[in-house]
Design an enzyme around this catalytic site. Structure first.
Site, short mmCIF file in Angstrom:
data_model
loop_
_atom_site.label_atom_id
_atom_site.label_comp_id
_atom_site.label_asym_id
_atom_site.label_seq_id
_atom_site.Cartn_x
_atom_site.Cartn_y
_atom_site.Cartn_z
N HIS A 86 44.75 -35.98 1.38
CA HIS A 86 45.04 -37.13 0.51
C HIS A 86 44.75 -38.44 1.25
O HIS A 86 43.96 -39.27 0.78
CB HIS A 86 46.50 -37.07 0.07
CG HIS A 86 46.93 -38.23 -0.77
ND1 HIS A 86 46.41 -38.47 -2.02
CD2 HIS A 86 47.84 -39.22 -0.53
CE1 HIS A 86 46.97 -39.56 -2.52
NE2 HIS A 86 47.83 -40.03 -1.63
N ASP A 107 50.93 -35.01 -2.58
CA ASP A 107 49.62 -35.49 -3.04
C ASP A 107 48.54 -34.80 -2.23
O ASP A 107 48.57 -34.81 -1.00
CB ASP A 107 49.52 -37.00 -2.87
CG ASP A 107 50.56 -37.74 -3.71
OD1 ASP A 107 51.10 -37.12 -4.63
OD2 ASP A 107 50.82 -38.92 -3.42
N HIS A 328 43.52 -37.71 -5.53
CA HIS A 328 44.34 -36.71 -6.20
C HIS A 328 43.40 -35.74 -6.90
O HIS A 328 42.31 -36.11 -7.33
CB HIS A 328 45.27 -37.35 -7.24
CG HIS A 328 46.31 -38.25 -6.66
ND1 HIS A 328 47.54 -37.81 -6.25
CD2 HIS A 328 46.29 -39.59 -6.42
CE1 HIS A 328 48.25 -38.83 -5.80
NE2 HIS A 328 47.51 -39.92 -5.88
N HIS A 350 55.27 -35.20 -9.96
CA HIS A 350 54.40 -36.33 -9.66
C HIS A 350 53.37 -36.54 -10.77
O HIS A 350 52.16 -36.39 -10.58
CB HIS A 350 53.69 -36.12 -8.32
CG HIS A 350 53.07 -37.38 -7.77
ND1 HIS A 350 51.85 -37.85 -8.20
CD2 HIS A 350 53.49 -38.25 -6.85
CE1 HIS A 350 51.54 -38.95 -7.55
NE2 HIS A 350 52.54 -39.23 -6.72
#
Length: 697
Positions: A86, A107, A328, A350
């Site tokens: 990420h 993430d 992402h 999330h």
């Protein structure tokens, strides 16, 4: 610091460096707000102080990717970090607790970019019981990276070529470095654009780049190879602006400005947006994910007007475009990752509620092809809502160490047509894992909800346990003779090993001439006599077999000194003399006892062979046994000699006592007929065993 958290904090090396910059920058912004405010800030206006921040940073424990951390808790909690791709230092965590496993992605990105590697799949692990995965983009699918880069650079070039100014709101760390690499390379390849300045307006710009330079070894191969030639983050066409006064900033010509924050809620990016939004030649390029209810998300729908920081409304004439360089995963990448991991339970986090709902529906549709008992459960809990999962107890154990390999098998020698050995193939095959159905015997160890089967030799290698033994020692009262103990032990047990040592100065019982040790059952049980007067010591290694043998030995010792048979076999007549005893009485008694014993031998031989003549001389007795030749069996030498049917066979046996009746008696048996000599010797042995412990020489 303010919540009273007493646990441990783990971070990767780059994350610790970055978090110090970001949290420190928050304090700087709060200080600026305090200086610009009419009143003083209260403790509620800031989340922490500089001292609290430093105290928190000092508690951080650094970890590397793939380094397993075992917290040694009863629940068996341990974890290791995996590269998440990420941002620099981002990690997924594979957690093992209570015999179950959880993979928390946080993430993550499955796409390698210009400086970061893609997230890695967990290897060498079974499918996790629970997967907690992000759902930021729901079912959205990103365009290809080449297409997005072309659109990004093309939009910027179109704005600046028309004399406009391009604002790119970014966060100080993360996607900013990726976009700077793309644009610096594009400017280098297009000399006509090099007259247009590119600014990176951030208080943390230089410090952030130093972090990236420090941990370049954790980036992809492209960056690592460029490090040998120079610093890849030393840009040729990008200037860092440590401080910028928006009101005094010279923006009369075209330019490109990277400014934070990325959501346009405040700061330099918001000030520049308010200043440039009314000019149609200018443009705003959103290059990352925009959170709902922020200005960045609002302008993506191309509204006619916007509200400035001062609260006045103004028209939005500038170009607004969105090119996602968000680190992402999109729907395809997320779905493929989940399928590869193959979890039993999926928890979506999330993401916006609508996007999470669409992703859940798509995953359920994807799993509908599987049998119902093989479909994972999928949950998308709201904040602060518990998720309860029920697991059945696992009854399995891992076979480890030597037990995980079957014994090597030797091949037979090949034979040629003549039957001779042609090739010697006695070499052993390499050890192979045990096949299904083979029995495995070892020690079952359950530790922190996981079980394993190992051999005793591997116990210290694969477990914190060590192989130990418990030895016991018991002192048993024993007033008898060693000969008595030897007789009873040999009657009860086989394979007794006997050793004798000379009596030491410390030994209490020196009358028997030394210390005698009887070893039973391969030395696991030992009986020691003669070391301490009136005591027999039993020593053994505690085990189910050793304890049983030791108990029987103790019972045997107690019986050996109290039974009538032992008194009769090993006892001696009383030799205490009265005050009136005459001199020579003891010698006369000894002589009479020896003669009586020899006569007992004579009677036994007479009962067996009928014709026996005896001659006595002091402690010596000579017995001549005669039998008819027809009842005997001649040896091979006599078979060659002629003889009449009435010839007699003769055997002479001599018994001589060296001292009193408790000493050794020497017995000699001579005869031309081997069978007769064997019978006479056997008779004498039986008499000796039944009457007194006469050792036959």
């Amino acid at each position: 610091e303010r919540t009273g958290f007493k646990g441990r904090i783990f971070m990767t090396h780059p994350t610790k460096a970055v978090i110090r910059l970001l949290l420190g920058d928050y304090l700087r912004l709060m200080t600026m707000k305090k200086s610009g405010a009419s009143g003083e800030l209260s403790s509620d206006d800031v989340l922490y102080t500089e001292a609290e921040l430093q105290s928190c940073v000092d508690k951080i424990e650094l970890i590397d990717y793939h380094q397993t951390i075992d917290l040694n808790l009863p629940s068996g909690l341990k974890f290791h970090a995996l590269n998440a791709g990420h941002v620099l230092g981002a990690a997924m965590f594979f957690i093992e607790i209570g015999g179950r496993s959880v993979l928390y992605t946080g993430d993550y990105s499955m796409e390698e970019d210009r400086h970061l590697m893609a997230a890695e799949l967990p290897k060498y692990h079974a499918s996790p019981d629970v997967l907690i995965v992000e759902s930021t983009y729901g079912v959205q699918v990103h365009a290809s990276r080449a297409e997005r880069e072309a659109r990004f650079t093309g939009t910027i070039e179109r704005i600046v070529s028309g004399g406009g100014r391009c604002l790119i709101p970014v966060f100080a760390l993360g996607r900013a470095q990726e976009l700077l690499l793309i644009l610096d390379e594009y400017w280098r390849e297009h000399p006509r654009l090099q007259s247009v300045p590119i600014y990176y307006a951030s208080k943390m710009a230089s410090r952030a780049l130093r972090v990236y330079q420090t941990y370049a070894n954790m980036m992809n191969a492209r960056i690592r190879s460029r490090m040998d030639l120079g610093n890849p983050f030393s840009f040729s066409h990008i200037r860092n602006l440590k401080s910028i006064d928006v009101n005094g900033f010279d923006d009369r010509g075209p330019s490109v400005v990277f400014a934070s924050p990325g959501m346009l809620q405040s700061g330099v990016s918001r000030q520049l947006f308010d200043r440039w939004a009314t000019d149609p030649k200018n443009g705003v390029l959103i290059a990352g994910y925009a959170v709902e209810h922020t200005l960045a998300k609002e302008i993506m729908s191309q509204p006619k007007e916007v509200v400035t920081m001062e609260g006045r409304r103004q028209p939005l004439n500038a170009l607004v475009d969105y090119v996602s360089f968000s680190a992402h995963v999109d729907f395809v990448q997320n779905r493929d990752f989940i399928t590869s991991v193959n979890p039993r339970n999926i928890i979506l986090v999330h993401g916006a509620k609508e996007e999470m709902g669409r992703l859940k529906g798509a995953l359920m549709m994807n799993y509908s092809k599987l049998p119902e008992n093989k479909r994972p459960t999928i949950a998308m809990p709201p904040n602060e809502v518990d998720v309860k999962l029920i697991f059945t107890r696992r009854r399995s154990a891992k076979v480890m160490g030597k037990l995980a390999e079957s014994p090597a098998v030797a091949e037979e020698d090949d034979k040629n047509e003549n039957g001779d050995a042609a090739i010697d193939r006695n070499e052993k095959k390499m050890a192979q894992p045990p096949r299904e159905g083979e029995s495995v015997r070892g020690i079952l160890v359950t530790q922190q909800n996981s079980s394993k089967i190992v051999s005793p030799e591997d116990l210290s290698t694969y477990t914190p346990l060590r192989v130990g033994s418990v030895s016991s020692r018991l002192h048993v009262p024993f007033a008898g003779k060693v000969e008595t103990l030897r007789l009873f032990l040999n009657e009860m047990f086989r394979g007794i090993e006997e050793t004798q040592e000379d009596a030491t100065e410390d030994a209490d019982d020196k009358e028997n001439g030394g210390v005698v040790t009887f070893s039973l059952h391969g030395g696991q049980v030992q009986v020691i006599a003669g070391k301490t007067k009136g005591v027999a010591t039993v020593e053994w290694d505690c085990s189910s077999v050793g304890d049983v043998i030791a108990d029987s030995v103790v019972a045997l010792i107690m019986h050996a000194q109290s039974s009538a048979a032992s008194i009769r076999l090993t006892g001696r007549p009383c030799r205490h003399k009265s005050k009136k005893a005459r001199e020579g009485e003891e010698e006369e008694y000894q002589k009479r006892s020896t003669e009586e014993h020899l006569r007992a031998l004579h009677n036994a031989l007479t009962d067996q062979f009928l014709c026996v003549e005896a001659t006595y001389e002091a402690n010596k007795g000579t017995f001549e046994v005669k039998i008819d030749a027809a009842n005997g069996s001649r040896n091979s030498e006599n078979d060659n000699e002629g003889g009449e049917d009435g010839d007699a066979l003769v055997c002479v046996a001599m018994v001589e006592f060296e001292g009193d009746l408790e000493s050794t008696a020497k017995i000699t048996v001579e005869s031309e007929d081997e069978k007769l000599a064997s019978n006479v010797r056997a008779c004498l042995q039986n008499v000796a065993a039944a009457s007194a412990p006469i050792a036959i020489g």
